[in-house]
Scaffold this active site. Sequence first.
Site, short mmCIF file in Angstrom:
data_model
loop_
_atom_site.label_atom_id
_atom_site.label_comp_id
_atom_site.label_asym_id
_atom_site.label_seq_id
_atom_site.Cartn_x
_atom_site.Cartn_y
_atom_site.Cartn_z
N ALA A 26 0.84 -1.20 0.00
CA ALA A 26 0.00 0.00 0.00
C ALA A 26 0.87 1.25 0.00
O ALA A 26 2.02 1.21 0.42
CB ALA A 26 -0.92 0.00 1.21
N ASP A 27 0.28 2.33 -0.47
CA ASP A 27 0.94 3.62 -0.39
C ASP A 27 -0.13 4.69 -0.21
O ASP A 27 -1.18 4.63 -0.83
CB ASP A 27 1.77 3.92 -1.64
CG ASP A 27 2.66 5.13 -1.40
OD1 ASP A 27 3.68 4.97 -0.70
OD2 ASP A 27 2.33 6.22 -1.87
#
Length: 195
Positions: A74-75
């Site tokens: 994720a970012d």
Amino acid sequence: MTLKIYLASRSPRRGELLRQIGVAFDVLPSDVDESVHPGEAPEHYVLRLAREKAEACAERIAADGLPDLPILAADTTVCADGEILGKPERDEDACAMLRRMSDRWHTVHTGIALAHRGRIEVAISSTQVEVAPLSAAEIAAYVASGEPRDKAGGYGIQGLAGAFIRRIEGSFSGVMGLPVYETAQLLKKSGLNVL
């Protein structure tokens, strides 16, 4: 049987959110270049980084002969007026970000990627966040708490900053760094049900 995956992140918040939906995981951080490409839209930026993190972990698993488990990456980024506000490098950066977001709306984008059986699926959560008016003293006190460090946009909604978030339209967990609904849907799409 409990679902087990690799989490391509050292974020304690992401780990906490995965445990919330009953997903067991091993942390397998990926170190990728997080530079923004020229002209890159915030939505494309978080999706690209999530994909690159998942790919980097998949390569590491193959190279190190680790068990072949699904990989979740994720970012998260905070965006004001179309500009990406990254993690503050200094307290002065955090103060500037908070002044910019005071008494207005901004957007938090979280891209997620799931690598499983040679495929990578991605999803995005975009949430509108309204910050209350902040005085210089409030900003200074918050920055002095140390909480803004290592957080996109210089704040963590799940901590002290929750006191000055007037309202959100979207995913609270997405603002924390891992949108629970979108994550569960991505796992389900790959045949990995959390329930």
